[in-house]
Enzyme design. Structure first.
Site, PDB file in Angstrom:
ATOM      1  N   CYS A 144       0.803  -1.233   0.000  1.00 42.13           N
ATOM      2  CA  CYS A 144       0.000   0.000   0.000  1.00 42.13           C
ATOM      3  C   CYS A 144       0.832   1.276   0.000  1.00 42.13           C
ATOM      4  O   CYS A 144       0.860   2.002  -0.989  1.00 42.13           O
ATOM      5  CB  CYS A 144      -0.921  -0.001   1.213  1.00 42.13           C
ATOM      6  SG  CYS A 144      -2.101  -1.349   1.185  1.00 42.13           S
TER       7      CYS A 144
HETATM    8  N1  NAD Z   1      -2.805  -5.786   2.112  1.00 44.15           N
HETATM    9  C1  NAD Z   1      -3.298  -4.730   2.723  1.00 44.15           C
HETATM   10  O1  NAD Z   1      -3.028  -4.499   3.900  1.00 44.15           O
HETATM   11  C2  NAD Z   1      -4.238  -3.771   2.018  1.00 44.15           C
HETATM   12  C3  NAD Z   1      -4.894  -2.770   2.782  1.00 44.15           C
HETATM   13  C4  NAD Z   1      -5.779  -1.914   2.165  1.00 44.15           C
HETATM   14  C5  NAD Z   1      -5.975  -2.009   0.786  1.00 44.15           C
HETATM   15  N2  NAD Z   1      -5.334  -2.941   0.039  1.00 44.15           N
HETATM   16  C6  NAD Z   1      -5.620  -3.012  -1.383  1.00 44.15           C
HETATM   17  O2  NAD Z   1      -6.453  -4.130  -1.628  1.00 44.15           O
HETATM   18  C7  NAD Z   1      -6.140  -4.698  -2.897  1.00 44.15           C
HETATM   19  C8  NAD Z   1      -5.784  -6.169  -2.730  1.00 44.15           C
HETATM   20  O3  NAD Z   1      -4.615  -6.273  -1.924  1.00 44.15           O
HETATM   21  P1  NAD Z   1      -4.204  -7.598  -1.200  1.00 44.15           P
HETATM   22  O4  NAD Z   1      -3.137  -7.231  -0.242  1.00 44.15           O
HETATM   23  O5  NAD Z   1      -5.398  -8.325  -0.715  1.00 44.15           O
HETATM   24  O6  NAD Z   1      -3.569  -8.413  -2.429  1.00 44.15           O
HETATM   25  P2  NAD Z   1      -3.216  -9.976  -2.459  1.00 44.15           P
HETATM   26  O7  NAD Z   1      -2.182 -10.118  -3.501  1.00 44.15           O
HETATM   27  O8  NAD Z   1      -2.988 -10.476  -1.076  1.00 44.15           O
HETATM   28  O9  NAD Z   1      -4.561 -10.649  -2.960  1.00 44.15           O
HETATM   29  C9  NAD Z   1      -5.073 -10.475  -4.236  1.00 44.15           C
HETATM   30  C10 NAD Z   1      -5.748 -11.753  -4.662  1.00 44.15           C
HETATM   31  O10 NAD Z   1      -6.334 -11.529  -5.935  1.00 44.15           O
HETATM   32  C11 NAD Z   1      -6.149 -12.682  -6.709  1.00 44.15           C
HETATM   33  N3  NAD Z   1      -6.319 -12.332  -8.099  1.00 44.15           N
HETATM   34  C12 NAD Z   1      -5.426 -11.806  -8.973  1.00 44.15           C
HETATM   35  N4  NAD Z   1      -6.013 -11.619 -10.168  1.00 44.15           N
HETATM   36  C13 NAD Z   1      -7.293 -11.994 -10.043  1.00 44.15           C
HETATM   37  C14 NAD Z   1      -8.397 -12.023 -10.924  1.00 44.15           C
HETATM   38  N5  NAD Z   1      -8.288 -11.594 -12.181  1.00 44.15           N
HETATM   39  N6  NAD Z   1      -9.569 -12.491 -10.455  1.00 44.15           N
HETATM   40  C15 NAD Z   1      -9.679 -12.919  -9.178  1.00 44.15           C
HETATM   41  N7  NAD Z   1      -8.674 -12.922  -8.294  1.00 44.15           N
HETATM   42  C16 NAD Z   1      -7.503 -12.458  -8.727  1.00 44.15           C
HETATM   43  C17 NAD Z   1      -4.774 -13.174  -6.324  1.00 44.15           C
HETATM   44  O11 NAD Z   1      -4.607 -14.538  -6.647  1.00 44.15           O
HETATM   45  C18 NAD Z   1      -4.785 -12.931  -4.821  1.00 44.15           C
HETATM   46  O12 NAD Z   1      -5.291 -14.034  -4.119  1.00 44.15           O
HETATM   47  C19 NAD Z   1      -5.012  -3.854  -3.471  1.00 44.15           C
HETATM   48  O13 NAD Z   1      -5.571  -2.862  -4.283  1.00 44.15           O
HETATM   49  C20 NAD Z   1      -4.405  -3.221  -2.246  1.00 44.15           C
HETATM   50  O14 NAD Z   1      -3.771  -1.996  -2.551  1.00 44.15           O
HETATM   51  C21 NAD Z   1      -4.470  -3.836   0.642  1.00 44.15           C
END
Ligand code: NAD
Length: 427
Positions: A259
């Protein structure tokens, strides 16, 4: 039933919260191993208890699948896919677009689609909307509902539960907003409505830019105060006692995670379209990304003081994950430090029980497969210098103090240990 697309650090806890509150959740992901793990009641994220998943699966309120056509069974679809930067450090919203393309043909009239991935203002009502409309033949705001609601997940913080964190929501139309509010009120105690998807997207960016800029400020002050012989950690502790107008931020070896190092540059990129400069964001990025160099400079000085050079010295990096008590090492500055130290000829090892083996990463492929060293006196004392990059609570810092002759502490982790003078450098 609702679908959660993307079962990562954001999607999995969110899905579990809905399921806990009795909402049927279909978790969809392109990663078969995650789908299999969930259906088998197993966890693949350290701070998420497998029992929570098992309970949700047993209660038949959670199942996972790779079959995106099952979106047609759902009343709402929540998208939590990655939003990284590309190699030119520009927004890469391809995961959002691909997800939109794969669900659009299966959307039913009346379905609510909510994007949660952090992104620049306009993504939901421009790019995602266009993909969903062209793939479904329906019109957003008329035939189906569209909204944006940013995630506020704080991994590793035991007091941060999805249900008690207020959820900001913006809809394409007032009806979209009402639908999205009704959805989230099934999982969280408080929903904060804003006037549009763009306002909700901008809110998330403000929150993360605020962190990036303030971390840069304390990192800059750390360097200045160190030159003056003043300990930034002592100063922050004292400043924290001010009951108003101050909020503590802490210095470190650089920014990590999915992030804070990334999201601000989504706005920088979009701002150019409006001929707007984002000087604070750029400056904060510059200061934060320069931190590993400053730490390495401290390694040089500390070794030099005991008559050693970096070249040929053995350096142990303690903590590989980007923050304490999590297994997430995306964008971790520890890997940058390891790269730099190895480039100067150091023999580099690391210790982190949360990341026992370094996975393959795009920027640091040379470390893939390297294992954490064992935690014992013989191993730890075989290193010329230990560099604390992440202060996991499960590290015994007193033992580190007893076993290591030279420690660089970027997290103030050694504060409670009985260290000898000159044994620990704060950096
Ligand atoms: N990790 C954090 O603490 C956090 C906090 C707030 C916001 N975010 C935001 O949330 C979003 C997700 O982050 P995250 O940390 O959960 O990522 P992550 O990589 O942990 O999870 C993303 C998931 O999406 C899946 N994926 C990828 N392409 C896909 C598709 N086409 N269809 C379905 N699934 C698909 C991946 O396999 C993975 O399991 C990002 O935009 C991030 O900036 C993350």
């Amino acid at each position: 039933m609702i679908a959660i697309l993307g079962l990562g650090y954001v999607g999995l806890p969110l899905g579990l919260q809905f399921s806990k509150n009795g909402v049927s959740v279909l978790g969809l992901d392109v990663d078969q191993s995650k789908v299999d793990a969930i259906n088998a009641g197993k966890s693949y994220i350290h701070h998420i208890d497998a029992q929570w998943i098992q309970d949700a699966v047993d209660s038949k309120t959670l199942e996972a699948s790779c079959d995106f056509s099952r979106v047609t069974e759902c009343d709402a679809v929540v998208i939590c896919v990655p939003t990284p930067l590309n190699k030119n450090r520009e927004p890469d919203i391809s995961y959002i677009i691909k997800t939109g393309e794969s669900i659009a043909p299966h959307l039913r009239a009346g379905t609510l689609v909510v994007l949660e991935s952090t992104t620049y203002p306009g993504t939901t009502d421009e790019e995602l909307r266009a993909v969903l409309e062209s793939g479904s033949g329906m019109t957003a705001g008329k035939d189906f509902h569209l909204a944006f609601s940013p995630e506020r997940e704080d991994p590793g913080n035991p007091s941060s539960r999805v249900s008690i964190i207020p959820k900001v929501v913006g809809g394409l139309t007032p009806e979209c907003l009402e639908k999205a509010k009704a959805l989230y009120l099934q999982a969280v105690d408080q929903v904060v409505p804003v006037s549009s998807c763009r306002a909700a997207e901008a809110t998330k960016l403000l929150e993360n830019i605020f962190r990036s800029v303030n971390i840069a400020l304390v990192n800059e002050l750390k360097v200045v105060y160190a030159a003056m012989g003043i300990d930034i950690w002592e100063v922050i502790e004292a400043a924290k006692t001010k009951p108003f107008g101050f909020m503590p931020f802490y210095p470190g070896p650089g920014l990590g995670g999915h992030c804070i190092p990334i999201d601000p540059f989504y706005l920088t990129w979009k701002a150019r379209e409006y001929c707007q400069a984002t000087r604070f964001i750029e400056l904060a990025g510059e200061i934060n990304t320069s931190m590993p160099d400053w730490i390495v400079h401290n390694v040089f000085q500390a070794l030099n003081k005991v008559g050693k050079s970096v070249n040929g010295s053995r350096v142990l990096v303690v903590g590989l994950a980007y923050k304490a008590n999590v297994d997430d090492m995306r964008e971790s500055p520890s890997l940058v430090l390891m790269d730099k130290l190895a480039a100067f000829g150091a023999e580099v090892g690391y210790y982190d029980t949360y990341v026992p083996i370094v996975p393959t990463t795009r920027e640091h492929p040379q470390w893939a497969g390297v294992k954490s060293v064992d935690w014992n006196q013989e191993t730890v004392s075989s290193f010329d210098l230990c560099l604390i990059a992440t202060a996991h609570a499960n590290v015994n810092y007193q033992q580190l103090s007893d076993w290591s002759s030279l420690i660089i502490d970027t997290r103030n982790a050694m504060k409670a240990s009985n260290c000898k003078t000159d044994q620990v450098w704060k950096a």
